[in-house]
Design a protein around this motif. Sequence first.
Motif, mmCIF file in Angstrom:
data_model
loop_
_atom_site.group_PDB
_atom_site.id
_atom_site.type_symbol
_atom_site.label_atom_id
_atom_site.label_comp_id
_atom_site.label_asym_id
_atom_site.label_seq_id
_atom_site.Cartn_x
_atom_site.Cartn_y
_atom_site.Cartn_z
ATOM 1 N N SER A 66 36.717 38.163 34.455
ATOM 2 C CA SER A 66 36.663 37.120 35.487
ATOM 3 C C SER A 66 37.726 37.350 36.551
ATOM 4 C CB SER A 66 36.869 35.736 34.865
ATOM 5 O OG SER A 66 35.799 35.416 34.036
ATOM 6 N N ARG A 67 38.929 37.679 36.115
ATOM 7 C CA ARG A 67 40.031 37.931 37.050
ATOM 8 C C ARG A 67 39.696 39.093 37.974
ATOM 9 N NH1 ARG A 67 43.801 39.037 33.463
ATOM 10 N NH2 ARG A 67 43.885 36.861 32.918
ATOM 11 N N LYS A 68 39.189 40.194 37.420
ATOM 12 C CA LYS A 68 38.843 41.375 38.216
ATOM 13 C C LYS A 68 37.730 41.058 39.206
ATOM 14 C CE LYS A 68 37.199 46.126 37.780
ATOM 15 N NZ LYS A 68 35.863 46.052 38.344
ATOM 16 N N THR A 69 36.726 40.334 38.756
ATOM 17 C CA THR A 69 35.602 39.986 39.626
ATOM 18 C C THR A 69 36.049 39.079 40.764
ATOM 19 O OG1 THR A 69 34.071 40.238 37.782
ATOM 20 C CG2 THR A 69 33.290 38.976 39.671
ATOM 21 N N ARG A 70 36.913 38.106 40.477
ATOM 22 C CA ARG A 70 37.431 37.222 41.537
ATOM 23 C C ARG A 70 38.121 38.026 42.631
ATOM 24 N NH1 ARG A 70 38.721 32.011 41.697
ATOM 25 N NH2 ARG A 70 40.739 32.519 42.620
ATOM 26 N N ILE A 71 38.960 38.956 42.243
ATOM 27 C CA ILE A 71 39.699 39.764 43.208
ATOM 28 C C ILE A 71 38.739 40.637 44.012
ATOM 29 C CG2 ILE A 71 41.416 41.606 43.443
ATOM 30 C CD1 ILE A 71 42.812 40.295 40.952
ATOM 31 N N GLU A 72 37.748 41.236 43.343
ATOM 32 C CA GLU A 72 36.752 42.067 44.036
ATOM 33 C C GLU A 72 35.959 41.258 45.058
ATOM 34 O OE1 GLU A 72 35.679 45.281 40.506
ATOM 35 O OE2 GLU A 72 34.292 43.659 40.957
ATOM 36 N N CYS A 73 35.753 39.992 44.771
ATOM 37 C CA CYS A 73 34.971 39.135 45.671
ATOM 38 C C CYS A 73 35.822 38.536 46.788
ATOM 39 C CB CYS A 73 34.284 38.022 44.880
ATOM 40 S SG CYS A 73 32.980 38.628 43.812
ATOM 41 N N GLY A 74 37.093 38.888 46.844
ATOM 42 C CA GLY A 74 37.936 38.444 47.939
ATOM 43 C C GLY A 74 38.786 37.223 47.670
ATOM 44 N N PHE A 75 38.748 36.698 46.467
ATOM 45 C CA PHE A 75 39.601 35.566 46.124
ATOM 46 C C PHE A 75 40.981 36.073 45.747
ATOM 47 C CE2 PHE A 75 35.306 34.054 45.201
ATOM 48 C CZ PHE A 75 35.299 32.869 45.902
ATOM 49 N N SER A 76 41.983 35.254 45.943
ATOM 50 C CA SER A 76 43.334 35.665 45.577
ATOM 51 C C SER A 76 43.475 35.663 44.060
ATOM 52 C CB SER A 76 44.355 34.728 46.205
ATOM 53 O OG SER A 76 44.145 33.413 45.742
ATOM 54 N N PRO A 77 44.382 36.478 43.564
ATOM 55 C CA PRO A 77 44.619 36.465 42.111
ATOM 56 C C PRO A 77 45.146 35.102 41.679
ATOM 57 C CG PRO A 77 45.733 38.324 43.166
ATOM 58 C CD PRO A 77 45.189 37.447 44.250
ATOM 59 N N PRO A 78 44.961 34.739 40.433
ATOM 60 C CA PRO A 78 45.486 33.463 39.943
ATOM 61 C C PRO A 78 47.010 33.412 40.072
ATOM 62 C CG PRO A 78 44.036 34.472 38.319
ATOM 63 C CD PRO A 78 44.247 35.467 39.402
#
Length: 85
Positions: A66-78
């Motif tokens: 989930s963390r990797k996918t969020r970053i790939e989609c342009g969201f900032s890391p948690p």
Amino acid sequence: AIFKIYNINRPLEALRIAALRRDGFKCCACGASGRLEIDHIEPVRTHPELAFVLSNLQALCAACHSRKTRIECGFSPPSPDRLAW
């Protein structure tokens, strides 16, 4: 009538098992074992030619995936607070 049933998911399952075995049934990011997901290192949306290449697959736990996918989609890391929680 004779019906032939083809399991189109069988090659995908074989690839999944091969990736899990290669990675020692552990998350490549954090080392967790248990319920693992198979992740495309290079995303299929940008590298469709690597969709079924074993070297482009890795085992990740749900949190790391989930963390990797969020970053790939342009969201900032948690935030660190969120990660500590």
